[in-house]
Design an enzyme around this catalytic site. Structure first.
Site, PDB file in Angstrom:
ATOM      1  N   SER A 191      -3.543  61.320   6.210  1.00 17.75           N
ATOM      2  CA  SER A 191      -5.356  62.394   6.954  1.00 17.75           C
ATOM      3  C   SER A 191      -5.577  60.478   7.663  1.00 17.75           C
ATOM      4  CB  SER A 191      -5.322  62.544   5.854  1.00 17.75           C
ATOM      5  OG  SER A 191      -5.354  63.085   5.389  1.00 17.75           O
ATOM      6  N   ASP A 192      -5.424  59.734   6.970  1.00 17.37           N
ATOM      7  CA  ASP A 192      -6.315  58.221   7.780  1.00 17.37           C
ATOM      8  C   ASP A 192      -5.497  58.156   9.215  1.00 17.37           C
ATOM      9  OD1 ASP A 192      -8.251  58.060   5.882  1.00 17.37           O
ATOM     10  OD2 ASP A 192      -6.773  56.714   4.623  1.00 17.37           O
ATOM     11  N   VAL A 193      -4.845  57.766   9.249  1.00 11.24           N
ATOM     12  CA  VAL A 193      -3.905  58.003  10.627  1.00 11.24           C
ATOM     13  C   VAL A 193      -4.286  59.184  11.198  1.00 11.24           C
ATOM     14  CG1 VAL A 193      -1.136  57.056  11.186  1.00 11.24           C
ATOM     15  CG2 VAL A 193      -2.046  56.725   9.550  1.00 11.24           C
TER      16      VAL A 193
END
Length: 421
Positions: A191-193
């Site tokens: 999700s972060d990337v």
């Protein structure tokens, strides 16, 4: 292959550092980005902007800095490998935003910026005077990128969000895991990337408009929205009438056959994308009778026949080593791969040839992953090591035309505090 051997092979790459801001290259070389983010999604977004040439100034709290600096072990130098993997090509400034001097310095810095990226909670933004309405009125040219767990609107806009929560809430975990098993998180900061990528794309689009009209914009990017984008085909299929999916071990693709199989020694994956590919696959496996089977000529038919078809294919593939099947299927033009471990990935000839892993030029043992794009205008990839906490504070403050006394006050206040969340 040992860890030392892997690093030696990766270390064949020769990257060019870009420590002098005046020598930055790339399409964003004239862009200044003030980065107020911490953890992983925001730093990923600003790292991609820095890779494209932007001067990214990372503003960190005194004492501890970005939360991710402590996300270890392992540590490489003064910070964790996780931190290092998302913070190359940046400058670090320490400001105590709890002090009047620190807040004033931040506003002076923002006044010089083209882009501001933040992931603070709304209440803190307003208390610091760096919420979007306030800055929009003061700096109408500024592109303001707000990164959050759930977005700037809606009943949960103020809730904190992390990768795990986004994967769970978006439904991504509900379709991930072994057949019949419990939901599982995709075992990386997915999700972060992806949110970092989405933010970088949107900021670049806003920069084009900024350069044409002189106007800024508000970019609203969230972990939940990014994971919903990843789930787009599954959501569309479900709303179109497909049964609600559950963990399946990767065997429930809309395509048949599109899944892992166990060879004699290890697992491979096979991806059949069309009917002609299916025929070539059957020929390679020695299952020619399937080519003439009318029930298997279309993808829709193969999906219906999965309960019978998959075991027959599995029984054939398990009879030979993975390397032999990969060679046969590649010759037949059928997409496939061995399921590689990370020890294999880092020495994969394609990864090495593409120079996809970059050795940190300062911190021994740290390798970062090259941005997932290549520009002919940037043949030598900028690869400045992640900054030490506050290493650029005085240099950046000098660029703001502050007096020696003002700089001394800001630095002394920041050095005398431990900071707060």
């Amino acid at each position: 292959m040992s860890t030392v051997d892997q690093h030696a092979k990766v270390g064949q790459y020769t990257e060019v550092p870009s420590s002098d801001v005046s020598r930055r290259r790339g399409p964003l070389r004239n862009l200044r980005v003030v980065d107020l983010t911490t953890s992983y999604a925001g730093p990923t977004a600003t790292m991609y902007l820095a890779d494209l040439g932007a001067d990214v100034i990372k503003v960190e709290r005194p004492g501890t800095g970005d939360d991710a600096r402590q996300w270890g072990p392992p540590f490489t130098g003064s910070a964790s490998a996780w931190f290092g993997s998302a913070n190359r090509n940046k400058r670090s400034v320490v400001l105590d935003l709890g002090s009047a001097a620190g807040q004033e310095a931040l506003l002076k810095l923002i006044a010089t910026a083209d882009v501001l990226v933040e992931n603070f909670n709304p209440a803190k933004l307003k208390s610091l005077g760096v919420d979007y309405p306030t800055l929009r009125a003061r700096f109408p040219r500024l592109i303001y990128c707000a990164m959050s767990g759930f977005g700037l609107t809606g009943p949960d806009h103020a809730r904190p969000g992390y990768d795990l929560a986004a994967q769970a809430r978006s439904g991504l975990m509900s379709v991930t895991g072994q057949l019949g098993g419990p939901p599982q998180r995709v075992s990386t900061a997915l999700s972060d990337v992806v949110t970092g990528m989405c933010a970088a794309i949107a900021v670049c689009a806003a920069v084009v408009e900024q350069q044409v009209t002189g106007n800024g914009d508000l970019v609203d990017v969230s972990l939940l929205d990014s994971d919903l984008a990843l789930m787009a085909p599954r959501i569309a299929a479900y709303l179109a009438g497909e049964p609600e999916p559950a963990p399946s071990g990767g065997t429930d693709s809309v395509l048949a056959i599109y899944q892992p199989f166990k060879a004699a020694d290890r697992e491979i994956v096979v991806a059949i994308g069309n009917d002609k590919m299916w025929a070539r696959f059957c020929q390679a496996l020695g299952l020619e009778e399937n080519i003439q089977n009318a029930e298997l000529r279309s993808n829709a038919g193969r999906k219906l026949q999965r309960p019978v078809l998959i075991p027959a294919i599995a029984d054939r593939i398990v009879t030979r080593p993975a390397s032999e099947w990969v060679e046969l299927l590649e010759q037949a033009g059928v997409p496939c791969s061995v399921v590689q471990t990370l020890s294999e990935v880092v020495s994969d000839p394609q990864v090495v040839e593409r120079r996809s892993l970059m050795p940190d030029l300062k911190h021994d043992g740290l390798f970062t992953v090259r941005s997932p794009f290549r520009l002919d205008s940037i043949p030598d990839v900028p690869n400045e090591p992640y900054p030490e906490l506050g290493q650029d504070t005085e240099d950046v403050l000098k660029e703001l035309d502050l007096t020696v006394d003002e700089i001394g006050e800001i630095v002394s206040v920041s050095n005398g505090q431990t900071g707060s969340d």
